[in-house]
Design an enzyme around this catalytic site. Structure first.
Site, PDB file in Angstrom:
ATOM      1  CE  LYS A 220      -9.240  -6.541   9.893  1.00 35.50           C
ATOM      2  NZ  LYS A 220      -8.091  -6.818   9.028  1.00 35.50           N
TER       3      LYS A 220
ATOM      4  NE  ARG B 240      -9.837  -0.028   8.594  1.00 34.56           N
ATOM      5  CZ  ARG B 240      -9.477  -1.158   8.005  1.00 34.56           C
ATOM      6  NH1 ARG B 240     -10.125  -2.281   8.267  1.00 34.56           N
ATOM      7  NH2 ARG B 240      -8.482  -1.170   7.168  1.00 34.56           N
TER       8      ARG B 240
ATOM      9  CG  HIS C 222     -10.219  -7.458  -2.790  1.00 29.29           C
ATOM     10  ND1 HIS C 222      -9.086  -8.185  -3.065  1.00 29.29           N
ATOM     11  CD2 HIS C 222     -10.047  -6.955  -1.526  1.00 29.29           C
ATOM     12  CE1 HIS C 222      -8.251  -8.119  -2.034  1.00 29.29           C
ATOM     13  NE2 HIS C 222      -8.799  -7.380  -1.083  1.00 29.29           N
TER      14      HIS C 222
ATOM     15  CB  CYS D 264      -9.359  -3.709   0.491  1.00 30.15           C
ATOM     16  SG  CYS D 264      -8.720  -5.141   1.349  1.00 30.15           S
TER      17      CYS D 264
ATOM     18  CB  VAL E  77      -0.960  -0.008   1.207  1.00 26.31           C
ATOM     19  CG1 VAL E  77      -1.752   1.292   1.273  1.00 26.31           C
ATOM     20  CG2 VAL E  77      -1.918  -1.198   1.130  1.00 26.31           C
TER      21      VAL E  77
ATOM     22  CD  GLU F 194     -10.370  -9.053   4.945  1.00 28.63           C
ATOM     23  OE1 GLU F 194      -9.565  -9.015   5.902  1.00 28.63           O
ATOM     24  OE2 GLU F 194     -10.215  -8.383   3.918  1.00 28.63           O
TER      25      GLU F 194
ATOM     26  CG  ASN G 132      -6.398  -5.569  -3.625  1.00 28.00           C
ATOM     27  OD1 ASN G 132      -6.441  -5.821  -4.834  1.00 28.00           O
ATOM     28  ND2 ASN G 132      -5.376  -5.921  -2.863  1.00 28.00           N
ATOM     29  CB  THR G 133      -3.040  -1.896  -3.482  1.00 30.21           C
ATOM     30  OG1 THR G 133      -2.907  -2.036  -4.895  1.00 30.21           O
ATOM     31  CG2 THR G 133      -2.732  -3.210  -2.801  1.00 30.21           C
TER      32      THR G 133
HETATM   33  N1  NAP Z   1      -2.829  -4.830   0.802  1.00 26.79           N
HETATM   34  C1  NAP Z   1      -4.067  -4.382   0.714  1.00 26.79           C
HETATM   35  O1  NAP Z   1      -4.807  -4.626  -0.270  1.00 26.79           O
HETATM   36  C2  NAP Z   1      -4.638  -3.534   1.824  1.00 26.79           C
HETATM   37  C3  NAP Z   1      -5.885  -2.958   1.613  1.00 26.79           C
HETATM   38  C4  NAP Z   1      -6.451  -2.166   2.615  1.00 26.79           C
HETATM   39  C5  NAP Z   1      -5.761  -1.972   3.795  1.00 26.79           C
HETATM   40  N2  NAP Z   1      -4.529  -2.562   3.978  1.00 26.79           N
HETATM   41  C6  NAP Z   1      -3.842  -2.259   5.254  1.00 26.79           C
HETATM   42  O2  NAP Z   1      -2.772  -1.349   4.939  1.00 26.79           O
HETATM   43  C7  NAP Z   1      -1.663  -1.566   5.814  1.00 26.79           C
HETATM   44  C8  NAP Z   1      -0.422  -1.865   4.973  1.00 26.79           C
HETATM   45  O3  NAP Z   1      -0.672  -3.040   4.200  1.00 26.79           O
HETATM   46  P1  NAP Z   1       0.379  -3.595   3.146  1.00 26.79           P
HETATM   47  O4  NAP Z   1      -0.364  -4.604   2.361  1.00 26.79           O
HETATM   48  O5  NAP Z   1       1.069  -2.494   2.433  1.00 26.79           O
HETATM   49  O6  NAP Z   1       1.450  -4.314   4.144  1.00 26.79           O
HETATM   50  P2  NAP Z   1       3.004  -4.644   3.914  1.00 26.79           P
HETATM   51  O7  NAP Z   1       3.260  -4.846   2.454  1.00 26.79           O
HETATM   52  O8  NAP Z   1       3.307  -5.761   4.839  1.00 26.79           O
HETATM   53  O9  NAP Z   1       3.779  -3.306   4.405  1.00 26.79           O
HETATM   54  C9  NAP Z   1       3.862  -2.941   5.761  1.00 26.79           C
HETATM   55  C10 NAP Z   1       4.644  -1.631   5.940  1.00 26.79           C
HETATM   56  O10 NAP Z   1       4.740  -1.280   7.323  1.00 26.79           O
HETATM   57  C11 NAP Z   1       6.120  -1.247   7.750  1.00 26.79           C
HETATM   58  N3  NAP Z   1       6.194  -1.855   9.107  1.00 26.79           N
HETATM   59  C12 NAP Z   1       6.382  -3.151   9.444  1.00 26.79           C
HETATM   60  N4  NAP Z   1       6.371  -3.302  10.792  1.00 26.79           N
HETATM   61  C13 NAP Z   1       6.181  -2.067  11.322  1.00 26.79           C
HETATM   62  C14 NAP Z   1       6.083  -1.560  12.649  1.00 26.79           C
HETATM   63  N5  NAP Z   1       6.173  -2.360  13.715  1.00 26.79           N
HETATM   64  N6  NAP Z   1       5.885  -0.221  12.818  1.00 26.79           N
HETATM   65  C15 NAP Z   1       5.785   0.596  11.737  1.00 26.79           C
HETATM   66  N7  NAP Z   1       5.863   0.179  10.458  1.00 26.79           N
HETATM   67  C16 NAP Z   1       6.071  -1.130  10.265  1.00 26.79           C
HETATM   68  C17 NAP Z   1       6.877  -2.026   6.709  1.00 26.79           C
HETATM   69  O11 NAP Z   1       8.225  -1.570   6.672  1.00 26.79           O
HETATM   70  P3  NAP Z   1       9.456  -2.563   6.307  1.00 26.79           P
HETATM   71  O12 NAP Z   1       9.418  -2.760   4.802  1.00 26.79           O
HETATM   72  O13 NAP Z   1      10.680  -1.827   6.721  1.00 26.79           O
HETATM   73  O14 NAP Z   1       9.216  -3.831   7.073  1.00 26.79           O
HETATM   74  C18 NAP Z   1       6.081  -1.678   5.439  1.00 26.79           C
HETATM   75  O15 NAP Z   1       6.453  -0.393   4.998  1.00 26.79           O
HETATM   76  C19 NAP Z   1      -2.066  -2.724   6.753  1.00 26.79           C
HETATM   77  O16 NAP Z   1      -2.583  -2.185   7.937  1.00 26.79           O
HETATM   78  C20 NAP Z   1      -3.160  -3.434   5.945  1.00 26.79           C
HETATM   79  O17 NAP Z   1      -4.050  -4.139   6.774  1.00 26.79           O
HETATM   80  C21 NAP Z   1      -3.959  -3.317   3.029  1.00 26.79           C
END
Ligand code: NAP
Length: 348
Positions: A200, A112, A237, A145, A15, A197, A326-327
């Site tokens: 939520k 949220r 999605h 999402c 994201v 999910e 979704n993203t």
């Molecule tokens: N993917 C989707 O379709 C989607 C849709 C809606 C909402 N979301 C939500 O959006 C958020 C991000 O999702 P994502 O899919 O992008 O996840 P992701 O690919 O796992 O990325 C997570 C990010 O957070 C950082 N991070 C990891 N541990 C952390 C900590 N303890 N404190 C602060 N930052 C930390 C990571 O940095 P590093 O790279 O340095 O580890 C990375 O930048 C989540 O809350 C997810 O539930 C995701």
């Protein structure tokens, strides 16, 4: 309107990198500063890229990520912070930033459901942002999402009086973040359960469709039946939806209601607002993630339109299939559009 200083926290994730894309050369916001965690600390964005490099400005690709440290972020005095950090209950960094006066647009589920945090779907309830009219720091959350992809086509149907909504989601692998679902679970397979999910969506939908009274949101009564599944698609999605209405809907022009739907972001012509938020496809074989994922015009709103097809009426029942990115629409794009709304309302 004055340009605003912004940052992305969680900038290296799936994201977070969509945020980088959408905030490249943005007309309202300066180039964002980038924060992540240990995995990406001090690395250039281009070294960890998972989206096409031609969608991000050269200067942002060259930018190095810093480790997320609340004190440092607070000292920078950003006008807005875009959050893509994981859901966590122990280290509530978003609350720390908000208490220090920051305005946060988040995808994390951590806050949220707090009473003080609205879940805003841009075309549905941007009026809920008014709870922050006289407040300095705040958190505006996106829905999950799948909540967003379901809520948008439901909005123009609300006047018809839905009394039960049944949905089965077919969710892309990228919905689980990076590296996400293990390949041995994903390839040639369907997983009929995604932890937390369904709960939520069940909790968030009534809040999104709720009404604001002063600083309090009263949830709308919505009767929902939800099944969430994970399918081997990279992005997009798809949701199969059945809506039962209190009366017969045979004479209603459902396609016209959906495709003619417009809301605040369209009226204000905001940069990331799709000109037509719901695109109705006439083909029985659409929507498909391969063909319809990036629907939405103008260029900055690609991936922001929801595509609806397979519309069928039967007495007081309506069935359709909806697809959303979704993203983008389900995450980063929704937050960027929320921030554009906040800017247009004088809340930034
Ligand atoms: N993917 C989707 O379709 C989607 C849709 C809606 C909402 N979301 C939500 O959006 C958020 C991000 O999702 P994502 O899919 O992008 O996840 P992701 O690919 O796992 O990325 C997570 C990010 O957070 C950082 N991070 C990891 N541990 C952390 C900590 N303890 N404190 C602060 N930052 C930390 C990571 O940095 P590093 O790279 O340095 O580890 C990375 O930048 C989540 O809350 C997810 O539930 C995701």
């Amino acid at each position: 309107m004055s340009r605003k200083r912004v940052a992305i926290i969680g900038a290296s994730g799936l994201v977070g990198q969509r945020f980088c894309q959408l905030l490249s050369n943005h007309p309202f916001f300066d180039e964002p500063d980038l924060y992540a965690w240990q995995r990406s600390d001090s690395r250039k964005l281009e070294e960890i890229l998972r989206v096409p490099s031609n969608t991000i400005s050269d200067s942002l690709l060259e930018k190095r990520l810093s480790i997320l440290d609340a004190r440092r972020v607070i000292s920078e005095k950003y006008d807005a912070i875009f959050s893509a950090i994981p859901t966590s209950t122990d280290n509530n960094i978003e609350l720390q930033l908000q208490k220090a006066g920051n305005r946060i647009f988040t995808n994390s589920a951590t806050n949220r459901m707090l009473e003080s945090v609205p879940i805003v779907v841009p075309e549905i309830n941007s009026d809920h942002m008014e709870m922050f009219r006289d407040q300095c720091g705040y958190i505006i959350a996106n829905g999950n999402c799948s909540t967003i992809g379901l809520a948008i086509p439901l909005k123009p149907l609300i006047p018809l009086g839905p009394d039960h909504i049944e949905v089965t989601t077919m969710q892309a692998l990228s919905g689980a973040g990076y590296p996400g679902v293990p390949s041995l679970d994903a390839v040639s397979n369907i997983v009929p359960f995604i932890e937390s999910e369904e709960e939520k969506i069940q909790r968030e939908m009534p809040k999104v469709f709720g009404t604001l009274d002063g600083k309090k949101i009263t949830p709308r009564n919505l009767d929902l039946g939800i099944t969430c599944t994970r399918i081997p698609v990279r992005e997009g999605h798809t949701e199969s939806v059945t809506v039962r209405f209190s009366g017969n809907i045979e004479d209603e022009d459902i396609s016209g209601l959906l495709s003619g739907f417009r809301a605040y972001p369209q009226a204000k012509n905001l940069p990331s607002a799709p000109a037509q938020p719901i695109i109705v496809t006439g083909s029985d074989y659409r929507p498909q993630p391969e063909l319809d994922l990036w629907n939405g015009t103008p260029e900055r709103a690609r991936g922001m339109a929801v595509t609806v097809g397979r519309i069928r009426k039967n007495g007081n029942y309506l069935r359709f299939v909806t697809l959303s990115h979704n993203t983008i629409r389900g995450a980063a794009g929704a937050s960027v559009l929320n921030a554009e709304i906040a800017h247009s309302k004088g809340l930034l």
